[in-house]
Design a protein around this motif. Structure first.
Motif, PDB file in Angstrom:
ATOM      1  N   PHE A 204     -14.160  -6.599  -8.397  1.00  0.00           N
ATOM      2  CA  PHE A 204     -14.716  -6.639  -6.941  1.00  0.00           C
ATOM      3  C   PHE A 204     -16.301  -6.718  -7.180  1.00  0.00           C
ATOM      4  O   PHE A 204     -16.956  -7.322  -6.327  1.00  0.00           O
ATOM      5  N   ARG A 205     -16.839  -6.368  -8.169  1.00  0.00           N
ATOM      6  CA  ARG A 205     -18.124  -6.288  -8.186  1.00  0.00           C
ATOM      7  C   ARG A 205     -18.834  -7.985  -8.283  1.00  0.00           C
ATOM      8  O   ARG A 205     -19.938  -8.266  -7.857  1.00  0.00           O
ATOM      9  N   GLU A 206     -17.842  -8.824  -8.979  1.00  0.00           N
ATOM     10  CA  GLU A 206     -18.162 -10.296  -8.725  1.00  0.00           C
ATOM     11  C   GLU A 206     -17.856 -10.776  -7.275  1.00  0.00           C
ATOM     12  O   GLU A 206     -18.663 -11.436  -6.747  1.00  0.00           O
ATOM     13  N   VAL A 247      -7.841   7.964  -1.703  1.00  0.00           N
ATOM     14  CA  VAL A 247      -7.707   7.939  -3.215  1.00  0.00           C
ATOM     15  C   VAL A 247      -7.998   6.634  -3.641  1.00  0.00           C
ATOM     16  O   VAL A 247      -7.328   5.603  -3.118  1.00  0.00           O
ATOM     17  N   LYS A 248      -8.931   6.376  -4.581  1.00  0.00           N
ATOM     18  CA  LYS A 248      -9.188   5.069  -5.109  1.00  0.00           C
ATOM     19  C   LYS A 248      -9.831   5.223  -6.718  1.00  0.00           C
ATOM     20  O   LYS A 248     -10.545   5.912  -7.014  1.00  0.00           O
ATOM     21  N   PRO A 249      -9.065   4.223  -7.505  1.00  0.00           N
ATOM     22  CA  PRO A 249      -7.957   3.650  -7.215  1.00  0.00           C
ATOM     23  C   PRO A 249      -6.688   4.076  -7.099  1.00  0.00           C
ATOM     24  O   PRO A 249      -6.498   5.242  -7.004  1.00  0.00           O
ATOM     25  N   VAL A 273      -6.779  -1.409  -5.913  1.00  0.00           N
ATOM     26  CA  VAL A 273      -8.423  -2.089  -5.932  1.00  0.00           C
ATOM     27  C   VAL A 273      -8.063  -3.480  -6.773  1.00  0.00           C
ATOM     28  O   VAL A 273      -7.287  -3.984  -7.261  1.00  0.00           O
ATOM     29  N   SER A 274      -9.289  -4.292  -6.912  1.00  0.00           N
ATOM     30  CA  SER A 274      -9.398  -5.425  -7.360  1.00  0.00           C
ATOM     31  C   SER A 274      -8.944  -5.798  -8.875  1.00  0.00           C
ATOM     32  O   SER A 274      -8.077  -6.643  -9.003  1.00  0.00           O
ATOM     33  N   GLY A 275      -9.099  -4.667  -9.580  1.00  0.00           N
ATOM     34  CA  GLY A 275      -8.590  -4.980 -10.917  1.00  0.00           C
ATOM     35  C   GLY A 275      -7.047  -5.049 -11.158  1.00  0.00           C
ATOM     36  O   GLY A 275      -6.567  -5.355 -11.824  1.00  0.00           O
ATOM     37  N   THR A 312      -4.913  -3.225   0.557  1.00  0.00           N
ATOM     38  CA  THR A 312      -4.415  -4.172  -0.680  1.00  0.00           C
ATOM     39  C   THR A 312      -4.740  -5.881  -0.640  1.00  0.00           C
ATOM     40  O   THR A 312      -4.604  -6.359   0.377  1.00  0.00           O
ATOM     41  N   TYR A 313      -5.243  -6.251  -1.650  1.00  0.00           N
ATOM     42  CA  TYR A 313      -5.583  -7.612  -1.506  1.00  0.00           C
ATOM     43  C   TYR A 313      -4.175  -8.669  -1.648  1.00  0.00           C
ATOM     44  O   TYR A 313      -4.284  -9.490  -1.204  1.00  0.00           O
ATOM     45  N   HIS A 314      -2.934  -7.847  -1.759  1.00  0.00           N
ATOM     46  CA  HIS A 314      -1.614  -8.448  -1.689  1.00  0.00           C
ATOM     47  C   HIS A 314      -1.153  -8.622  -0.296  1.00  0.00           C
ATOM     48  O   HIS A 314      -0.022  -9.190   0.089  1.00  0.00           O
TER      49      HIS A 314
HETATM   50  C1  PBG Z   1     -18.663  -0.104  -2.867  1.00  0.00           C
HETATM   51  C2  PBG Z   1     -17.324  -0.438  -3.154  1.00  0.00           C
HETATM   52  C3  PBG Z   1     -16.618  -0.604  -4.343  1.00  0.00           C
HETATM   53  C4  PBG Z   1     -15.213  -0.902  -4.256  1.00  0.00           C
HETATM   54  C5  PBG Z   1     -15.078  -0.730  -2.792  1.00  0.00           C
HETATM   55  N1  PBG Z   1     -16.489  -0.187  -2.252  1.00  0.00           N
HETATM   56  C6  PBG Z   1     -17.131  -0.974  -5.901  1.00  0.00           C
HETATM   57  C7  PBG Z   1     -17.732   0.007  -6.570  1.00  0.00           C
HETATM   58  O1  PBG Z   1     -17.740   1.317  -6.330  1.00  0.00           O
HETATM   59  O2  PBG Z   1     -18.331  -0.230  -7.565  1.00  0.00           O
HETATM   60  C8  PBG Z   1     -14.340  -1.322  -5.068  1.00  0.00           C
HETATM   61  C9  PBG Z   1     -12.970  -1.959  -4.464  1.00  0.00           C
HETATM   62  C10 PBG Z   1     -12.228  -3.080  -5.400  1.00  0.00           C
HETATM   63  O3  PBG Z   1     -12.457  -2.773  -6.721  1.00  0.00           O
HETATM   64  O4  PBG Z   1     -11.238  -3.497  -4.938  1.00  0.00           O
HETATM   65  N2  PBG Z   1     -19.184   1.140  -3.459  1.00  0.00           N
END
Ligand code: PBG
Length: 330
Positions: A204-206, A247-249, A273-275, A312-314
């Motif tokens: 995600f950060r990319e 709740v995340k991830p 999440v992205s990972g 979800t990205y899926h």
């Molecule tokens: C912003 C934010 C993040 C994600 C969603 N909102 C990144 C972070 O906290 O570093 C992550 C989403 C993902 O990994 O798919 N704060």
């Protein structure tokens, strides 16, 4: 009674029987598709660690929104990749910012999509942290006003749900007051309530270009070891006026989803999440996993744990698979 009178295998004999007794049915109705909006026009750059996910200018973004709508996915969540970053992340609340323009484009096109906006500063600040930084510290209280301003500007642009993801204390209350004062008392808040400091956000950060330039987010995001603290965070956000909680991830935190579901009577949202997406894509590309099967298993597990809504990205892939199979099964 036990075996041989009881034989659980009887109900597993055919797919028709299995389908009838299935407890969890993955459906696109609870899906939210995350999207990244960047400046320019005609821009569509694939995120290298997230195949199938793009940073897009508003025109291309709108095109994909039409596709998302046609697939029966009800909602999108927007992240902005701004033109300029500064110390305070001021583009986050600019009326002409990328997210604001993207929301307006969806509204103008009259698409039947719920538009959720991620409210955070990390994509917009030069240091990449989710709040104001002074002497290497992320300041809590002065950040609240900026988040409230950002939320209000998303509301003015036409957002349907505001989703703060910064993890500052008191931000849900600050955003609620600002929305109410601004004439948006009816706009719901989806709080990223139990947001862990996770290595699974790497890709995600990319995508959002939001990697912190120094340090990490451990002073505001939660320690992965803590479960009781998640319940406390959820309770606090609800007291401050959150309408839905996240709740995340998701995958490594199914126990948290379940505990939150059992204790609170509000919609529970999970962020796959992205990972989590990148791991599946990478393994599938190598022929190490059956992508369809594993994705369905993961989403079933997240819903079984108690999340009725899943970011979800899926989402698009699953919607296509479900559409191909008339019985809603893959
Ligand atoms: C912003 C934010 C993040 C994600 C969603 N909102 C990144 C972070 O906290 O570093 C992550 C989403 C993902 O990994 O798919 N704060």
């Amino acid at each position: 009674m036990t075996y041989p009178a009881v034989r659980p295998r009887r109900l597993r004999r055919t797919e028709a029987l299995r389908g009838m007794v299935r407890e969890t049915r993955v459906s696109t109705r609870g899906f939210v598709y995350p999207m990244f909006v960047c400046p320019g026009s005609g821009v569509r750059t694939e995120v290298s660690s997230m195949p199938g996910v793009y940073q897009q200018s508003v025109d291309c973004f709108l095109e994909e929104c039409r596709e998302v709508e046609a697939l029966g996915i009800p909602a999108v969540i927007l992240f902005g990749v701004p033109e300029h970053k500064d110390e305070r992340g001021s583009e986050a609340w600019s009326p002409t910012g990328v997210v604001q323009r993207a929301i307006e484009a969806v509204r103008q096109a009259q698409l039947n999509l719920v538009v959720i906006t991620d409210v955070c500063l990390c994509e917009y600040t030069s240091h990449g942290h989710c709040g104001i930084v002074e002497n290497g510290q992320v300041l809590n209280d002065p950040t609240l006003a900026l988040l409230a301003q950002e939320a209000l500007s998303h509301a003015r642009a036409g957002a349907d749900i505001i989703a703060p993801s910064d993890m500052m204390d008191g931000r849900v209350g600050a955003i609620r007051s600002a929305l109410d004062a601004g004439g948006f008392a009816d706009l719901p808040i989806l709080a990223y309530a139990a947001k862990y400091c996770s290595g699974f956000y790497g890709p995600f950060r990319e995508a959002a270009q939001s990697e912190p330039k120094f340090g990490d987010r451990r002073s505001y995001q939660m320690d992965p070891a803590n479960a009781r603290e998640a319940l406390r965070e959820v309770a606090l956000d609800l007291e401050e006026g959150a309408d839905m909680i996240m709740v995340k991830p998701a995958l490594a935190y199914l126990d948290i989803i379940r505990q939150v579901r059992d204790r609170f009577q509000v919609p529970v949202v999970a962020y796959n999440v992205s990972g989590e997406y990148a791991m599946v894509k990478a393994a599938a590309r190598n022929g190490w996993l059956d992508e369809k099967r594993v994705v369905m298993e993961i989403l079933t597990a997240i819903q079984r744990a108690g999340a009725e809504i899943v970011l979800t990205y899926h989402a698009k892939d699953v919607a296509r698979w479900l559409a191909c199979d008339g019985r809603g099964r893959v």
